[in-house]
Design a protein around this motif. Structure first.
Motif, PDB file in Angstrom:
ATOM      1  N   THR A 126     -13.380   2.492  -1.393  1.00 41.92           N
ATOM      2  CA  THR A 126     -11.934   2.684  -1.262  1.00 41.92           C
ATOM      3  C   THR A 126     -11.273   2.614  -2.633  1.00 41.92           C
ATOM      4  O   THR A 126     -10.420   3.437  -2.969  1.00 41.92           O
ATOM      5  CB  THR A 126     -11.319   1.631  -0.314  1.00 41.92           C
ATOM      6  OG1 THR A 126     -11.924   1.774   0.976  1.00 41.92           O
ATOM      7  CG2 THR A 126      -9.814   1.791  -0.197  1.00 41.92           C
TER       8      THR A 126
ATOM      9  N   ALA B   9     -11.971   5.738  -4.516  1.00 45.35           N
ATOM     10  CA  ALA B   9     -11.126   6.833  -4.001  1.00 45.35           C
ATOM     11  C   ALA B   9      -9.700   6.710  -4.534  1.00 45.35           C
ATOM     12  O   ALA B   9      -9.075   7.724  -4.877  1.00 45.35           O
ATOM     13  CB  ALA B   9     -11.132   6.836  -2.474  1.00 45.35           C
ATOM     14  N   ILE B  10      -9.212   5.507  -4.624  1.00 53.48           N
ATOM     15  CA  ILE B  10      -7.872   5.294  -5.194  1.00 53.48           C
ATOM     16  C   ILE B  10      -7.861   5.753  -6.648  1.00 53.48           C
ATOM     17  O   ILE B  10      -6.941   6.458  -7.084  1.00 53.48           O
ATOM     18  CB  ILE B  10      -7.449   3.813  -5.065  1.00 53.48           C
ATOM     19  CG1 ILE B  10      -7.183   3.462  -3.603  1.00 53.48           C
ATOM     20  CG2 ILE B  10      -6.226   3.516  -5.936  1.00 53.48           C
ATOM     21  CD1 ILE B  10      -7.019   1.970  -3.330  1.00 53.48           C
TER      22      ILE B  10
ATOM     23  N   PHE C  52      -6.054   6.870   3.896  1.00 52.82           N
ATOM     24  CA  PHE C  52      -6.986   5.825   4.317  1.00 52.82           C
ATOM     25  C   PHE C  52      -6.696   5.355   5.733  1.00 52.82           C
ATOM     26  O   PHE C  52      -5.558   5.321   6.166  1.00 52.82           O
ATOM     27  CB  PHE C  52      -6.920   4.639   3.350  1.00 52.82           C
ATOM     28  CG  PHE C  52      -7.322   5.009   1.955  1.00 52.82           C
ATOM     29  CD1 PHE C  52      -8.649   5.161   1.627  1.00 52.82           C
ATOM     30  CD2 PHE C  52      -6.359   5.229   0.979  1.00 52.82           C
ATOM     31  CE1 PHE C  52      -9.023   5.519   0.344  1.00 52.82           C
ATOM     32  CE2 PHE C  52      -6.718   5.588  -0.305  1.00 52.82           C
ATOM     33  CZ  PHE C  52      -8.059   5.728  -0.623  1.00 52.82           C
ATOM     34  N   ARG C  53      -7.734   4.972   6.409  1.00 51.09           N
ATOM     35  CA  ARG C  53      -7.591   4.465   7.780  1.00 51.09           C
ATOM     36  C   ARG C  53      -7.636   2.942   7.768  1.00 51.09           C
ATOM     37  O   ARG C  53      -8.325   2.328   8.589  1.00 51.09           O
ATOM     38  CB  ARG C  53      -8.693   5.021   8.664  1.00 51.09           C
ATOM     39  CG  ARG C  53      -8.586   6.513   8.846  1.00 51.09           C
ATOM     40  CD  ARG C  53      -9.725   7.037   9.681  1.00 51.09           C
ATOM     41  NE  ARG C  53      -9.634   8.472   9.761  1.00 51.09           N
ATOM     42  CZ  ARG C  53      -9.564   9.139  10.893  1.00 51.09           C
ATOM     43  NH1 ARG C  53      -9.610   8.510  12.035  1.00 51.09           N
ATOM     44  NH2 ARG C  53      -9.471  10.443  10.875  1.00 51.09           N
TER      45      ARG C  53
ATOM     46  N   ILE D 200      -4.803  -2.030   1.540  1.00 53.52           N
ATOM     47  CA  ILE D 200      -4.661  -1.198   0.338  1.00 53.52           C
ATOM     48  C   ILE D 200      -4.066  -2.022  -0.798  1.00 53.52           C
ATOM     49  O   ILE D 200      -4.502  -1.939  -1.947  1.00 53.52           O
ATOM     50  CB  ILE D 200      -3.805   0.055   0.617  1.00 53.52           C
ATOM     51  CG1 ILE D 200      -4.555   1.044   1.493  1.00 53.52           C
ATOM     52  CG2 ILE D 200      -3.363   0.721  -0.690  1.00 53.52           C
ATOM     53  CD1 ILE D 200      -5.739   1.730   0.827  1.00 53.52           C
TER      54      ILE D 200
ATOM     55  N   HIS E 121      -6.679  -4.032  -2.450  1.00 52.93           N
ATOM     56  CA  HIS E 121      -7.486  -3.196  -3.341  1.00 52.93           C
ATOM     57  C   HIS E 121      -6.734  -2.919  -4.644  1.00 52.93           C
ATOM     58  O   HIS E 121      -7.315  -2.966  -5.738  1.00 52.93           O
ATOM     59  CB  HIS E 121      -7.858  -1.870  -2.665  1.00 52.93           C
ATOM     60  CG  HIS E 121      -8.900  -1.998  -1.616  1.00 52.93           C
ATOM     61  ND1 HIS E 121     -10.187  -2.423  -1.882  1.00 52.93           N
ATOM     62  CD2 HIS E 121      -8.865  -1.738  -0.284  1.00 52.93           C
ATOM     63  CE1 HIS E 121     -10.893  -2.425  -0.768  1.00 52.93           C
ATOM     64  NE2 HIS E 121     -10.113  -2.014   0.225  1.00 52.93           N
TER      65      HIS E 121
END
Length: 115
Positions: A17, A20-21, A39-40, A46, A49
């Motif tokens: 994740t 991906a960010i 995102f799920r 988030i 993260h």
């Protein structure tokens, strides 16, 4: 880069994740709200993260009125790339030696006494 900083950066990069960010931020600055969309996972997840990425210096967040843009900070990635480069040179050298060895063992045997 100190070993502790390098460890923290690798820890941050270990999560898909967070990677991906970073990939999204490589395209340009964006808001936290826009980062959450693909995102799920929950907004608080988030945010956690983002805090990891911010602590390691991989992103920065600012405040512009109601907008909280995030942007990629590449310096820690440059330092990781430099660290990895040392090992790439090692593997390149190892593969070159293996190539030399394979060429040597594949040469046809020379017969003694015959031209």
């Amino acid at each position: 880069m100190s070993a502790d900083t390098l460890s923290a950066t690798f820890f941050a990069l270990a999560d898909p994740t967070r990677r991906a960010i970073l990939a999204r931020l490589a395209r340009g600055e964006t808001s936290v709200k826009d980062l959450i969309r693909p995102f799920r996972i929950s907004a608080p997840a988030i945010t956690k993260h983002l805090k990891v990425l911010e602590r390691t210096g991989l992103i920065s967040r600012t405040r512009r009125a109601q907008w909280r843009p995030c942007q990629l900070e590449a310096a820690p990635l440059v330092e990781v790339a430099e660290w990895v480069e040392h090992y790439r040179r090692y593997w390149d050298s190892s593969f070159d030696r293996l190539d030399d060895y394979l060429r040597e063992i594949q040469k046809p045997e020379k017969k003694h006494g015959h031209k």
